[in-house]
Scaffold this motif. Sequence first.
Motif, PDB file in Angstrom:
ATOM      1  N   TRP A 179       0.821  -1.214   0.000  1.00 50.83           N
ATOM      2  CA  TRP A 179       0.000   0.000   0.000  1.00 50.83           C
ATOM      3  C   TRP A 179       0.854   1.263   0.000  1.00 50.83           C
ATOM      4  O   TRP A 179       0.509   2.250  -0.653  1.00 50.83           O
ATOM      5  CB  TRP A 179      -0.925   0.005   1.226  1.00 50.83           C
ATOM      6  CG  TRP A 179      -1.758   1.235   1.355  1.00 50.83           C
ATOM      7  CD1 TRP A 179      -2.826   1.597   0.574  1.00 50.83           C
ATOM      8  CD2 TRP A 179      -1.583   2.303   2.305  1.00 50.83           C
ATOM      9  NE1 TRP A 179      -3.330   2.814   0.975  1.00 50.83           N
ATOM     10  CE2 TRP A 179      -2.590   3.268   2.041  1.00 50.83           C
ATOM     11  CE3 TRP A 179      -0.689   2.526   3.354  1.00 50.83           C
ATOM     12  CZ2 TRP A 179      -2.709   4.441   2.793  1.00 50.83           C
ATOM     13  CZ3 TRP A 179      -0.805   3.689   4.100  1.00 50.83           C
ATOM     14  CH2 TRP A 179      -1.811   4.631   3.825  1.00 50.83           C
ATOM     15  N   TYR A 180       2.007   1.233   0.718  1.00 48.97           N
ATOM     16  CA  TYR A 180       2.802   2.447   0.861  1.00 48.97           C
ATOM     17  C   TYR A 180       4.279   2.101   0.965  1.00 48.97           C
ATOM     18  O   TYR A 180       4.677   1.224   1.734  1.00 48.97           O
ATOM     19  CB  TYR A 180       2.370   3.219   2.105  1.00 48.97           C
ATOM     20  CG  TYR A 180       3.144   4.495   2.346  1.00 48.97           C
ATOM     21  CD1 TYR A 180       3.117   5.544   1.433  1.00 48.97           C
ATOM     22  CD2 TYR A 180       3.912   4.654   3.503  1.00 48.97           C
ATOM     23  CE1 TYR A 180       3.835   6.721   1.647  1.00 48.97           C
ATOM     24  CE2 TYR A 180       4.626   5.833   3.739  1.00 48.97           C
ATOM     25  CZ  TYR A 180       4.583   6.855   2.803  1.00 48.97           C
ATOM     26  OH  TYR A 180       5.280   8.015   3.012  1.00 48.97           O
ATOM     27  N   GLU A 181       5.090   2.807   0.173  1.00 45.31           N
ATOM     28  CA  GLU A 181       6.549   2.664   0.231  1.00 45.31           C
ATOM     29  C   GLU A 181       7.139   3.966   0.776  1.00 45.31           C
ATOM     30  O   GLU A 181       7.228   4.963   0.060  1.00 45.31           O
ATOM     31  CB  GLU A 181       7.121   2.363  -1.153  1.00 45.31           C
ATOM     32  CG  GLU A 181       8.619   2.133  -1.140  1.00 45.31           C
ATOM     33  CD  GLU A 181       9.178   1.766  -2.507  1.00 45.31           C
ATOM     34  OE1 GLU A 181      10.407   1.798  -2.673  1.00 45.31           O
ATOM     35  OE2 GLU A 181       8.366   1.480  -3.415  1.00 45.31           O
ATOM     36  N   PRO A 182       7.557   3.971   2.046  1.00 43.01           N
ATOM     37  CA  PRO A 182       8.068   5.210   2.652  1.00 43.01           C
ATOM     38  C   PRO A 182       9.420   5.613   2.066  1.00 43.01           C
ATOM     39  O   PRO A 182      10.162   4.774   1.541  1.00 43.01           O
ATOM     40  CB  PRO A 182       8.213   4.839   4.136  1.00 43.01           C
ATOM     41  CG  PRO A 182       7.389   3.609   4.316  1.00 43.01           C
ATOM     42  CD  PRO A 182       7.453   2.881   3.019  1.00 43.01           C
ATOM     43  N   GLU A 249       1.134   6.982   7.436  1.00 44.06           N
ATOM     44  CA  GLU A 249       2.396   7.052   6.710  1.00 44.06           C
ATOM     45  C   GLU A 249       3.564   7.423   7.621  1.00 44.06           C
ATOM     46  O   GLU A 249       4.682   6.934   7.429  1.00 44.06           O
ATOM     47  CB  GLU A 249       2.285   8.064   5.556  1.00 44.06           C
ATOM     48  CG  GLU A 249       1.391   7.610   4.419  1.00 44.06           C
ATOM     49  CD  GLU A 249      -0.073   7.971   4.612  1.00 44.06           C
ATOM     50  OE1 GLU A 249      -0.819   7.957   3.605  1.00 44.06           O
ATOM     51  OE2 GLU A 249      -0.474   8.291   5.751  1.00 44.06           O
ATOM     52  N   ASP A 250       3.319   8.273   8.608  1.00 41.02           N
ATOM     53  CA  ASP A 250       4.398   8.654   9.525  1.00 41.02           C
ATOM     54  C   ASP A 250       4.886   7.445  10.324  1.00 41.02           C
ATOM     55  O   ASP A 250       6.096   7.245  10.498  1.00 41.02           O
ATOM     56  CB  ASP A 250       3.921   9.741  10.487  1.00 41.02           C
ATOM     57  CG  ASP A 250       3.813  11.102   9.822  1.00 41.02           C
ATOM     58  OD1 ASP A 250       4.260  11.239   8.669  1.00 41.02           O
ATOM     59  OD2 ASP A 250       3.273  12.020  10.459  1.00 41.02           O
ATOM     60  N   TYR A 251       3.948   6.639  10.824  1.00 42.57           N
ATOM     61  CA  TYR A 251       4.334   5.429  11.553  1.00 42.57           C
ATOM     62  C   TYR A 251       5.049   4.453  10.638  1.00 42.57           C
ATOM     63  O   TYR A 251       6.057   3.838  11.013  1.00 42.57           O
ATOM     64  CB  TYR A 251       3.100   4.763  12.160  1.00 42.57           C
ATOM     65  CG  TYR A 251       2.529   5.483  13.347  1.00 42.57           C
ATOM     66  CD1 TYR A 251       2.902   5.148  14.650  1.00 42.57           C
ATOM     67  CD2 TYR A 251       1.596   6.505  13.180  1.00 42.57           C
ATOM     68  CE1 TYR A 251       2.376   5.811  15.740  1.00 42.57           C
ATOM     69  CE2 TYR A 251       1.063   7.181  14.260  1.00 42.57           C
ATOM     70  CZ  TYR A 251       1.453   6.827  15.542  1.00 42.57           C
ATOM     71  OH  TYR A 251       0.930   7.494  16.628  1.00 42.57           O
ATOM     72  N   LEU A 252       4.556   4.311   9.410  1.00 41.80           N
ATOM     73  CA  LEU A 252       5.167   3.367   8.477  1.00 41.80           C
ATOM     74  C   LEU A 252       6.571   3.803   8.080  1.00 41.80           C
ATOM     75  O   LEU A 252       7.440   2.960   7.825  1.00 41.80           O
ATOM     76  CB  LEU A 252       4.279   3.207   7.244  1.00 41.80           C
ATOM     77  CG  LEU A 252       2.932   2.534   7.513  1.00 41.80           C
ATOM     78  CD1 LEU A 252       2.082   2.519   6.248  1.00 41.80           C
ATOM     79  CD2 LEU A 252       3.103   1.116   8.053  1.00 41.80           C
TER      80      LEU A 252
END
Length: 331
Positions: A179-182, A249-252
């Motif tokens: 879902w998200y790539e930091p 997103e910040d946690y990830l």
Amino acid sequence: MRILLLRTWLTNIGNGFIDKGAKALLEQAAPDSTIIEVSGYPNISAERKAKGEIGNISNVLGVPQIRNGSPDIQDRMVNIADFVDADVAVLPGCILYEFALDAYHDLLKRLNRRNIPIIFLGAGGGNYEAGTQRYVRKVIDSLHSPAIITRDQTAYDCYSSEFEHSFSGIDCAFYISDWYEPPTSTNDFVISAFDRAEETNFTTELPVIRPHHNPFMKPHEGAVKNLIWGQKNQEYFESENIFMSDTLEDYLFLYANTDVTYSDRIHSCVPTLAYGNKAMFDFKTPRAKLFDQILEEDITEGPVRLPEQVLQDKKEKQINQVKDILREVVG
């Protein structure tokens, strides 16, 4: 195909990882579908009000809750799911126990009456005691739900016989890296995420960042709950490098960039593992059975890493199971 994704509530940041992981899974299993995300926060708000503050405290203490506040509030609370047309509804996460099913049961019954099939995805329970199992089976029987994919073998053993289609799978949050790539951090650090138990003793030369997974409730709650949580909250605010945010997103970013995560939060460890980093879980709970589905090493004994190919194989197998179930249930 229109898929109604019934999210839980972000009062616990880990729930967001489950919800978005479920979305990433569904997008791969049904790439031509439309996924409509709807929050269950109206439901949990109504249930908490119906049970009153004493109901909330009883949940903390592990004693039965009763509706002693506004018992009809679930009937008066609007949920967007009632206004959305869908071919199937998906409810993910740790929902196979009273706390979650009490909040969602009325909405699920309304979906049933609209002939919208309900799939439990990456499902597990807060506990598997005999009374809880009786309650969960009663709810399942009332819904005529066609399918369940569990996140631990115990949930599968307890409830798979209640469904036409069942599969022993993994937690939806293992898909969060899809879902998200930091972005990559410019700094090295270790994470210590303990907002319920005492911090694990560990040695590191790196800075330690301490995320809190209840940023919207604890540690900001009022006097009643602070009788129980107050001292722990005070200790947290006196720690170094504390962190809380209103975005997943910040946690990830932290879990994708940490050297190691030490935590009493399952969903601090799961995203850490999903991004290829090491994690150690230090808390006694039946929910931790989900790690047995995917790890050969004991994550409670020390930091472990999840081999990338093992994770990918498990994820692909579950995607294929969801494809098959959607084909059978929706056509």
